[in-house]
Design a protein around this motif. Structure first.
Motif, PDB file in Angstrom:
ATOM      1  N   PRO A   8       0.836  -1.217   0.000  1.00  0.00           N
ATOM      2  CA  PRO A   8       0.000   0.000   0.000  1.00  0.00           C
ATOM      3  C   PRO A   8       0.865   1.259   0.000  1.00  0.00           C
ATOM      4  O   PRO A   8       1.922   1.282   0.644  1.00  0.00           O
ATOM      5  CB  PRO A   8      -0.786  -0.107   1.304  1.00  0.00           C
ATOM      6  CG  PRO A   8      -0.580  -1.470   1.835  1.00  0.00           C
ATOM      7  CD  PRO A   8       0.629  -2.045   1.196  1.00  0.00           C
ATOM      8  N   CYS A   9       0.420   2.267  -0.699  1.00  0.00           N
ATOM      9  CA  CYS A   9       1.155   3.539  -0.749  1.00  0.00           C
ATOM     10  C   CYS A   9       0.721   4.426   0.416  1.00  0.00           C
ATOM     11  O   CYS A   9      -0.321   4.228   1.033  1.00  0.00           O
ATOM     12  CB  CYS A   9       0.827   4.268  -2.046  1.00  0.00           C
ATOM     13  SG  CYS A   9       1.363   3.388  -3.514  1.00  0.00           S
ATOM     14  N   GLN A 131      -8.163   5.787  -0.300  1.00  0.00           N
ATOM     15  CA  GLN A 131      -8.152   4.373  -0.703  1.00  0.00           C
ATOM     16  C   GLN A 131      -7.664   4.227  -2.156  1.00  0.00           C
ATOM     17  O   GLN A 131      -6.934   3.289  -2.468  1.00  0.00           O
ATOM     18  CB  GLN A 131      -9.538   3.740  -0.533  1.00  0.00           C
ATOM     19  CG  GLN A 131     -10.181   3.975   0.828  1.00  0.00           C
ATOM     20  CD  GLN A 131      -9.219   3.783   1.988  1.00  0.00           C
ATOM     21  OE1 GLN A 131      -8.548   2.742   2.083  1.00  0.00           O
ATOM     22  NE2 GLN A 131      -9.129   4.766   2.859  1.00  0.00           N
ATOM     23  N   ARG A 134      -3.865   4.855  -1.815  1.00  0.00           N
ATOM     24  CA  ARG A 134      -3.177   3.741  -1.134  1.00  0.00           C
ATOM     25  C   ARG A 134      -2.956   2.561  -2.082  1.00  0.00           C
ATOM     26  O   ARG A 134      -1.926   1.918  -2.057  1.00  0.00           O
ATOM     27  CB  ARG A 134      -4.026   3.222   0.025  1.00  0.00           C
ATOM     28  CG  ARG A 134      -4.054   4.088   1.241  1.00  0.00           C
ATOM     29  CD  ARG A 134      -3.567   3.287   2.455  1.00  0.00           C
ATOM     30  NE  ARG A 134      -3.736   4.056   3.671  1.00  0.00           N
ATOM     31  CZ  ARG A 134      -2.955   5.077   4.010  1.00  0.00           C
ATOM     32  NH1 ARG A 134      -1.952   5.444   3.234  1.00  0.00           N
ATOM     33  NH2 ARG A 134      -3.173   5.726   5.130  1.00  0.00           N
ATOM     34  N   SER A 175      -0.284  10.281  -3.834  1.00  0.00           N
ATOM     35  CA  SER A 175       0.109   8.911  -3.486  1.00  0.00           C
ATOM     36  C   SER A 175       1.641   8.816  -3.446  1.00  0.00           C
ATOM     37  O   SER A 175       2.312   9.352  -4.331  1.00  0.00           O
ATOM     38  CB  SER A 175      -0.436   7.972  -4.573  1.00  0.00           C
ATOM     39  OG  SER A 175       0.038   6.680  -4.382  1.00  0.00           O
ATOM     40  N   ASP A 181       3.558   9.074   5.019  1.00  0.00           N
ATOM     41  CA  ASP A 181       2.102   8.965   5.089  1.00  0.00           C
ATOM     42  C   ASP A 181       1.538  10.049   6.005  1.00  0.00           C
ATOM     43  O   ASP A 181       2.007  10.214   7.130  1.00  0.00           O
ATOM     44  CB  ASP A 181       1.709   7.584   5.631  1.00  0.00           C
ATOM     45  CG  ASP A 181       0.296   7.194   5.254  1.00  0.00           C
ATOM     46  OD1 ASP A 181      -0.403   8.010   4.617  1.00  0.00           O
ATOM     47  OD2 ASP A 181      -0.109   6.071   5.600  1.00  0.00           O
TER      48      ASP A 181
END
Ligand code: ACO
Length: 339
Positions: A8-9, A131, A134, A175, A181
């Motif tokens: 996941p990013c 989402q 990610r 992203s 994050d």
């Protein structure tokens, strides 16, 4: 066909912007319309004035101005956006206003749609956008919270009309696959069984169609609110969801730089801050100038605090949106700002 990354990013918040109508209506001004006073409104809500869209402005104008400011802060051309999410309960077009915003911005490569979750709308849209980022399916997304509740307020109902105003706020998200994050955790909740305490319902009028058949007429009634029930809901659920958020993210309240709550009522902000022993200096509030601008309050407040230097790169913010639905949510955010 998008090739998805294996891990996941992360999601970085790269820019923000906001816009408000030019016309400000003070509490004293409202006293000319309904039986109220500056003292009553300020002491019960913290609100001193609100902005109301005038004849030469529109929700899309505000949304476009807020979005352009966010894109400019990030240094991104509109063509680089993959998606535009417009959180609003008061679109110019019930089929969706986001495509109009997409065209106004010249975001020719972006898909665009509206998301409706009242005062939780911006936070829900931010989490939804995350989402797509990610998964790596998209690189850049614009999230806008904009509402023109002045259209749907009963301006003769002093129990509700003093609370609301119009505005738009926006953030642009990116992203990242390098471990950075800015969305450190989130929670979303809904309880439709309590929805009647705050509604903007469809009118019930029916008209003849053919023969015995009728059709329901389009249009909405003004906002209906049980203020005391909404207040009780907010002071019960917002601290609870923030506590759960801090637990799941292993974050202590002392580590927060800012509390960035939906701006509904100063007494709600104070009650939440007190519950976590967060000093008032860390509670962002601009209710005095704008009132409750629904989906716009959180990005409007964020933009003000970023531009005046209170929120700095690396700062951690606990945010919560809550309102009609009933719906509520919380997110632990970091502000990165432009690269
Ligand atoms: N000016 C003067 N008097 C007023 C006004 C006003 N604007 N509004 C109500 N009153 C009067 C009432 O008529 C009542 O008088 P009465 O006792 O003679 O009948 C008295 O003031 C007390 O009224 P309450 O409704 O009990 O006032 P309360 O202290 O509950 O405050 C308020 C009302 C400010 C609306 C509060 O309940 C509140 O903030 N609730 C949360 C509302 C909210 O945040 N809504 C938005 C949610 S977000 C979204 O999704 C849109």
């Amino acid at each position: 066909m998008v090739e998805l990354p294996l891990r996941p990013c992360g999601v970085l918040i790269r820019g923000c912007g906001s816009a408000t109508p030019s016309r400000s209506i003070s509490n004293e001004d409202l006293g000319q319309r309904v039986e109220t006073s500056d003292e009553w409104i300020r002491s019960r809500t913290g609100i001193g004035a609100r902005r109301v869209v005038g004849t030469n402005e529109s929700l899309i104008d505000l949304s476009a101005a807020a979005s352009s400011a966010a894109l400019e802060m990030a240094g991104w051309p509109a063509e680089s956006l993959d998606l535009i999410l417009l959180a609003t309960s008061t679109p110019d077009d019930l089929f969706g206003s986001a495509p109009r915003l997409q065209s106004r911005l010249g975001a020719s490569h972006a898909a665009a749609f509206d998301l409706t979750a009242a005062c939780s709308g911006f936070l829900f849209a931010l989490i939804t956008a995350a989402q797509y980022l990610r998964s790596g399916a998209m690189r850049r997304i614009l999230v806008v919270g904009a509402d023109q509740l002045s259209r749907w307020v009963d301006w003769n109902d002093r129990r509700s009309c003093v609370l609301f105003g119009d505005a738009a706020g926006a953030v642009v998200l990116e992203s990242r696959d390098d471990g950075q994050d800015d969305l450190l955790g989130f929670l979303m909740r809904c309880d439709g069984s309590r929805g009647e305490v705050l509604q903007l319902p469809q009118i019930k009028t029916h008209a003849p169609l053919v023969g015995e058949a009728t059709h329901q007429c389009g249009g909405f009634e003004p906002i209906r609110m049980n203020g005391q029930e909404v207040y009780k809901f907010a002071v019960r659920e917002v601290p609870a969801i923030l506590e759960a958020l801090l637990d799941t993210t292993n974050c202590q309240a002392e580590q927060l730089d800012w509390l960035l709550l939906h701006q509904a009522n100063q007494r709600i902000l104070d009650a939440v801050a007190e519950r976590f022993s967060i000093p008032k200096t860390k509670v962002l509030s601009n209710l005095a100038n704008y009132g409750n601008t629904s989906a716009a309050t959180i990005p409007l407040m964020l933009d003000e605090a970023v531009r005046d230097g209170r929120v700095q790169p690396g700062h951690q913010l606990a945010s919560s949106g809550f309102g009609a639905g009933l719906s509520w949510g919380a997110a632990l955010l970091r502000w990165s700002g432009p690269a």
